[in-house]
Design a protein around this motif. Structure first.
Motif, PDB file in Angstrom:
ATOM      1  N   UNK A  82      -1.664   4.844   7.647  1.00 54.44           N
ATOM      2  CA  UNK A  82      -0.567   5.793   7.433  1.00 54.44           C
ATOM      3  C   UNK A  82       0.673   5.316   8.179  1.00 54.44           C
ATOM      4  N   UNK A  83       1.844   5.664   7.646  1.00 56.34           N
ATOM      5  CA  UNK A  83       3.116   5.323   8.269  1.00 56.34           C
ATOM      6  C   UNK A  83       3.984   6.571   8.307  1.00 56.34           C
ATOM      7  N   UNK A  84       4.699   6.772   9.417  1.00 57.80           N
ATOM      8  CA  UNK A  84       5.603   7.927   9.541  1.00 57.80           C
ATOM      9  C   UNK A  84       6.792   7.547  10.418  1.00 57.80           C
ATOM     10  N   UNK A  85       7.952   8.101  10.091  1.00 59.57           N
ATOM     11  CA  UNK A  85       9.164   7.940  10.895  1.00 59.57           C
ATOM     12  C   UNK A  85       9.333   9.146  11.789  1.00 59.57           C
ATOM     13  N   UNK A  86      10.020   8.968  12.928  1.00 57.50           N
ATOM     14  CA  UNK A  86      10.373  10.135  13.732  1.00 57.50           C
ATOM     15  C   UNK A  86      11.530  10.858  13.030  1.00 57.50           C
ATOM     16  N   UNK A  87      11.910  12.020  13.526  1.00 54.85           N
ATOM     17  CA  UNK A  87      12.880  12.869  12.827  1.00 54.85           C
ATOM     18  C   UNK A  87      14.279  12.274  12.749  1.00 54.85           C
ATOM     19  N   UNK A  88      14.601  11.325  13.624  1.00 47.23           N
ATOM     20  CA  UNK A  88      15.934  10.712  13.596  1.00 47.23           C
ATOM     21  C   UNK A  88      15.942   9.336  12.910  1.00 47.23           C
ATOM     22  N   UNK A  89      14.776   8.837  12.540  1.00 48.44           N
ATOM     23  CA  UNK A  89      14.689   7.545  11.868  1.00 48.44           C
ATOM     24  C   UNK A  89      14.866   6.358  12.783  1.00 48.44           C
ATOM     25  N   UNK A  90      14.695   6.567  14.085  1.00 49.14           N
ATOM     26  CA  UNK A  90      14.873   5.473  15.049  1.00 49.14           C
ATOM     27  C   UNK A  90      13.558   4.807  15.443  1.00 49.14           C
ATOM     28  N   UNK A  91      12.436   5.435  15.123  1.00 49.18           N
ATOM     29  CA  UNK A  91      11.127   4.861  15.434  1.00 49.18           C
ATOM     30  C   UNK A  91      10.206   5.074  14.238  1.00 49.18           C
ATOM     31  N   UNK A  92       9.310   4.125  14.051  1.00 50.79           N
ATOM     32  CA  UNK A  92       8.323   4.220  12.989  1.00 50.79           C
ATOM     33  C   UNK A  92       6.943   4.048  13.614  1.00 50.79           C
ATOM     34  N   UNK A  93       5.984   4.828  13.142  1.00 51.84           N
ATOM     35  CA  UNK A  93       4.619   4.787  13.672  1.00 51.84           C
ATOM     36  C   UNK A  93       3.655   4.351  12.580  1.00 51.84           C
ATOM     37  N   UNK A  94       2.665   3.571  12.983  1.00 52.14           N
ATOM     38  CA  UNK A  94       1.626   3.106  12.069  1.00 52.14           C
ATOM     39  C   UNK A  94       0.276   3.523  12.645  1.00 52.14           C
ATOM     40  N   UNK A  95      -0.473   4.279  11.866  1.00 47.47           N
ATOM     41  CA  UNK A  95      -1.776   4.766  12.288  1.00 47.47           C
ATOM     42  C   UNK A  95      -2.866   3.929  11.628  1.00 47.47           C
TER      43      UNK A  95
ATOM     44  N   UNK B 298       0.810  -1.211   0.000  1.00 48.43           N
ATOM     45  CA  UNK B 298       0.000   0.000   0.000  1.00 48.43           C
ATOM     46  C   UNK B 298       0.849   1.270   0.000  1.00 48.43           C
ATOM     47  N   UNK B 299       2.029   1.192   0.608  1.00 46.39           N
ATOM     48  CA  UNK B 299       2.846   2.396   0.756  1.00 46.39           C
ATOM     49  C   UNK B 299       4.269   1.994   1.139  1.00 46.39           C
ATOM     50  N   UNK B 300       5.229   2.800   0.724  1.00 45.69           N
ATOM     51  CA  UNK B 300       6.613   2.631   1.133  1.00 45.69           C
ATOM     52  C   UNK B 300       7.119   4.000   1.576  1.00 45.69           C
ATOM     53  N   UNK B 301       7.737   4.061   2.774  1.00 43.43           N
ATOM     54  CA  UNK B 301       8.168   5.339   3.354  1.00 43.43           C
ATOM     55  C   UNK B 301       9.615   5.213   3.831  1.00 43.43           C
ATOM     56  N   UNK B 302      10.488   6.087   3.327  1.00 41.55           N
ATOM     57  CA  UNK B 302      11.888   6.100   3.757  1.00 41.55           C
ATOM     58  C   UNK B 302      12.046   6.918   5.028  1.00 41.55           C
ATOM     59  N   UNK B 303      13.009   6.505   5.867  1.00 40.63           N
ATOM     60  CA  UNK B 303      13.306   7.299   7.064  1.00 40.63           C
ATOM     61  C   UNK B 303      14.022   8.584   6.634  1.00 40.63           C
ATOM     62  N   UNK B 304      14.108   9.586   7.523  1.00 43.19           N
ATOM     63  CA  UNK B 304      14.698  10.882   7.150  1.00 43.19           C
ATOM     64  C   UNK B 304      16.143  10.783   6.662  1.00 43.19           C
ATOM     65  N   UNK B 305      16.888   9.780   7.105  1.00 44.47           N
ATOM     66  CA  UNK B 305      18.286   9.620   6.690  1.00 44.47           C
ATOM     67  C   UNK B 305      18.424   8.790   5.417  1.00 44.47           C
ATOM     68  N   UNK B 306      17.348   8.133   5.020  1.00 43.80           N
ATOM     69  CA  UNK B 306      17.385   7.284   3.842  1.00 43.80           C
ATOM     70  C   UNK B 306      18.024   5.931   4.084  1.00 43.80           C
ATOM     71  N   UNK B 307      18.290   5.588   5.349  1.00 43.81           N
ATOM     72  CA  UNK B 307      18.942   4.325   5.683  1.00 43.81           C
ATOM     73  C   UNK B 307      17.981   3.138   5.686  1.00 43.81           C
TER      74      UNK B 307
END
Length: 86
Positions: free
Chosen positions: A65-78, A24-33
């Protein structure tokens, strides 16, 4: 589904649609790692370098929905009635 390095024009990883279907969706973390793939009740976290699956999470209901925190250490799923953070 596939992950490509566009600069090198090289396929890094490929998934059989039966593994995570439908995507359904693919989301990269802020660092792209890392990137997260959302598939209905499932969230898979992969390494961007080679596409290796690092984690697989299940939610109690469909993930919208999926979102990463600003450092890419946690991911949230709504979901409709839930918020899961890993």
């Amino acid at each position: 589904a596939a992950l490509w390095d566009l600069a090198e024009r090289k396929e890094l990883a490929k998934w059989d649609q039966t593994d995570l279907a439908p995507i359904d969706e693919s989301v990269f973390d802020p660092n792209g790692d890392h990137f997260a793939i959302r598939c209905s009740f499932t969230l898979a976290v992969h390494a961007s370098a080679d596409g290796a699956q690092l984690a697989l999470f299940s939610a109690p209901g469909p993930i919208h929905e999926v979102a990463w925190n600003s450092t890419g250490t946690m991911v949230a799923a709504l979901g409709e009635d839930s918020l899961n953070v890993w």
